[in-house]
Design a protein around this motif. Structure first.
Motif, PDB file in Angstrom:
ATOM      1  N   MET A  69      13.220   2.081  23.919  1.00  0.00           N
ATOM      2  CA  MET A  69      13.962   2.587  25.072  1.00  0.00           C
ATOM      3  C   MET A  69      14.292   4.057  24.843  1.00  0.00           C
ATOM      4  N   THR A  70      14.149   4.841  25.880  1.00  0.00           N
ATOM      5  CA  THR A  70      14.460   6.258  25.805  1.00  0.00           C
ATOM      6  C   THR A  70      15.608   6.551  26.755  1.00  0.00           C
ATOM      7  N   MET A  71      16.549   7.354  26.301  1.00  0.00           N
ATOM      8  CA  MET A  71      17.665   7.742  27.149  1.00  0.00           C
ATOM      9  C   MET A  71      17.879   9.239  27.009  1.00  0.00           C
ATOM     10  N   GLU A  72      18.103   9.883  28.138  1.00  0.00           N
ATOM     11  CA  GLU A  72      18.399  11.312  28.149  1.00  0.00           C
ATOM     12  C   GLU A  72      19.476  11.536  29.202  1.00  0.00           C
ATOM     13  N   ILE A  73      20.505  12.268  28.849  1.00  0.00           N
ATOM     14  CA  ILE A  73      21.586  12.586  29.786  1.00  0.00           C
ATOM     15  C   ILE A  73      21.440  14.036  30.205  1.00  0.00           C
ATOM     16  N   ARG A  74      21.471  14.272  31.504  1.00  0.00           N
ATOM     17  CA  ARG A  74      21.479  15.634  32.038  1.00  0.00           C
ATOM     18  C   ARG A  74      22.905  15.920  32.484  1.00  0.00           C
ATOM     19  N   SER A  75      23.482  16.979  31.973  1.00  0.00           N
ATOM     20  CA  SER A  75      24.863  17.334  32.299  1.00  0.00           C
ATOM     21  C   SER A  75      24.900  18.405  33.377  1.00  0.00           C
ATOM     22  N   LEU A  76      25.931  18.355  34.198  1.00  0.00           N
ATOM     23  CA  LEU A  76      26.148  19.385  35.199  1.00  0.00           C
ATOM     24  C   LEU A  76      26.502  20.683  34.483  1.00  0.00           C
ATOM     25  N   ASN A  77      25.810  21.751  34.820  1.00  0.00           N
ATOM     26  CA  ASN A  77      26.062  23.063  34.231  1.00  0.00           C
ATOM     27  C   ASN A  77      26.628  23.960  35.330  1.00  0.00           C
ATOM     28  N   ARG A  78      27.954  23.980  35.452  1.00  0.00           N
ATOM     29  CA  ARG A  78      28.612  24.736  36.525  1.00  0.00           C
ATOM     30  C   ARG A  78      28.338  26.235  36.425  1.00  0.00           C
ATOM     31  N   GLY A  79      28.014  26.722  35.233  1.00  0.00           N
ATOM     32  CA  GLY A  79      27.742  28.144  35.050  1.00  0.00           C
ATOM     33  C   GLY A  79      26.378  28.577  35.560  1.00  0.00           C
ATOM     34  N   GLU A  80      25.506  27.627  35.854  1.00  0.00           N
ATOM     35  CA  GLU A  80      24.163  27.973  36.302  1.00  0.00           C
ATOM     36  C   GLU A  80      23.804  27.325  37.642  1.00  0.00           C
ATOM     37  N   LEU A  81      24.799  27.104  38.493  1.00  0.00           N
ATOM     38  CA  LEU A  81      24.521  26.558  39.821  1.00  0.00           C
ATOM     39  C   LEU A  81      23.787  27.599  40.653  1.00  0.00           C
ATOM     40  N   GLU A 112      23.857  27.279  51.799  1.00  0.00           N
ATOM     41  CA  GLU A 112      25.251  27.755  51.865  1.00  0.00           C
ATOM     42  C   GLU A 112      26.202  26.917  51.010  1.00  0.00           C
ATOM     43  N   LEU A 113      25.679  26.320  49.938  1.00  0.00           N
ATOM     44  CA  LEU A 113      26.514  25.602  48.979  1.00  0.00           C
ATOM     45  C   LEU A 113      25.919  25.776  47.592  1.00  0.00           C
ATOM     46  N   PHE A 114      26.663  25.381  46.568  1.00  0.00           N
ATOM     47  CA  PHE A 114      26.207  25.521  45.190  1.00  0.00           C
ATOM     48  C   PHE A 114      25.553  24.217  44.739  1.00  0.00           C
ATOM     49  N   THR A 115      24.397  24.323  44.059  1.00  0.00           N
ATOM     50  CA  THR A 115      23.655  23.135  43.669  1.00  0.00           C
ATOM     51  C   THR A 115      23.085  23.243  42.260  1.00  0.00           C
ATOM     52  N   GLN A 116      22.824  22.085  41.715  1.00  0.00           N
ATOM     53  CA  GLN A 116      22.020  21.972  40.500  1.00  0.00           C
ATOM     54  C   GLN A 116      21.012  20.869  40.772  1.00  0.00           C
ATOM     55  N   ARG A 117      19.744  21.227  40.779  1.00  0.00           N
ATOM     56  CA  ARG A 117      18.681  20.254  41.083  1.00  0.00           C
ATOM     57  C   ARG A 117      18.402  19.343  39.896  1.00  0.00           C
ATOM     58  N   LEU A 118      18.074  18.105  40.212  1.00  0.00           N
ATOM     59  CA  LEU A 118      17.701  17.132  39.197  1.00  0.00           C
ATOM     60  C   LEU A 118      16.298  17.407  38.664  1.00  0.00           C
ATOM     61  N   MET A 119      15.385  17.755  39.546  1.00  0.00           N
ATOM     62  CA  MET A 119      13.992  17.938  39.162  1.00  0.00           C
ATOM     63  C   MET A 119      13.698  19.416  38.967  1.00  0.00           C
ATOM     64  N   PRO A 120      12.794  19.826  38.112  1.00  0.00           N
ATOM     65  CA  PRO A 120      11.958  18.936  37.320  1.00  0.00           C
ATOM     66  C   PRO A 120      12.726  18.397  36.116  1.00  0.00           C
ATOM     67  N   TRP A 121      12.370  17.194  35.727  1.00  0.00           N
ATOM     68  CA  TRP A 121      12.957  16.516  34.574  1.00  0.00           C
ATOM     69  C   TRP A 121      11.817  15.753  33.928  1.00  0.00           C
ATOM     70  N   GLU A 156      13.924  12.912  44.766  1.00  0.00           N
ATOM     71  CA  GLU A 156      14.465  14.115  44.150  1.00  0.00           C
ATOM     72  C   GLU A 156      15.951  14.146  44.467  1.00  0.00           C
ATOM     73  N   GLY A 157      16.691  15.004  43.780  1.00  0.00           N
ATOM     74  CA  GLY A 157      18.122  15.036  44.025  1.00  0.00           C
ATOM     75  C   GLY A 157      18.779  16.273  43.475  1.00  0.00           C
ATOM     76  N   CYS A 158      20.034  16.472  43.870  1.00  0.00           N
ATOM     77  CA  CYS A 158      20.810  17.586  43.345  1.00  0.00           C
ATOM     78  C   CYS A 158      22.301  17.289  43.477  1.00  0.00           C
ATOM     79  N   TRP A 159      23.049  17.902  42.570  1.00  0.00           N
ATOM     80  CA  TRP A 159      24.499  17.912  42.629  1.00  0.00           C
ATOM     81  C   TRP A 159      24.874  19.049  43.558  1.00  0.00           C
TER      82      TRP A 159
END
Length: 129
Positions: free
Chosen positions: A1-13, A18-27, A35-38
């Protein structure tokens, strides 16, 4: 099993729609049919009204705002999920005094087809590449 956590990086949004985002892809580790984004809508601002060919859901994680879809406005608060069908003009309006934070996930047949093709090339569990 492989697990990887991607953390929100507020400094690089990045700033889009007209909003701030962090994209999930590419991963590289993740093969997904979506696809998705915060996303963060700051107080006193709105995201840009837009529509697209994908299906989309927003999952509210923090804060409260209103969302408008095809001219209908509804409250949107932490814990809510909203679904937009393709072609629906939608956006968030944050008239509160705190950030609205939500996760956006979108998908279409092209993303699903690419997922299926990548998945079919992966070795079965227990097999070596």
């Amino acid at each position: 099993m492989t697990m990887e956590i991607r953390s929100l990086n507020r400094g690089e949004l990045t700033f889009e729609y007209e909003l701030f985002t962090q994209r999930l892809m590419p991963w590289p580790l993740l093969n997904a049919p979506f696809e998705g984004c915060w996303s963060i809508v700051e107080p006193g601002t709105s995201s840009r009204p837009h529509d697209h060919h994908e299906y989309e859901i927003w999952i509210a994680a923090k804060g409260a705002a209103e969302i408008e879809a095809d001219g209908v406005r509804r409250p949107f608060v932490a814990g809510d999920i909203v679904h937009f069908t393709p072609g629906t003009v939608h956006y968030a309006i944050n008239d509160s005094d705190s950030n609205l934070e939500f996760y956006s996930i979108w998908w279409d047949t092209e993303l699903a087809t690419a997922f299926t093709e990548r998945h079919s090339r992966q070795p079965a569990a227990g097999e070596q590449e």
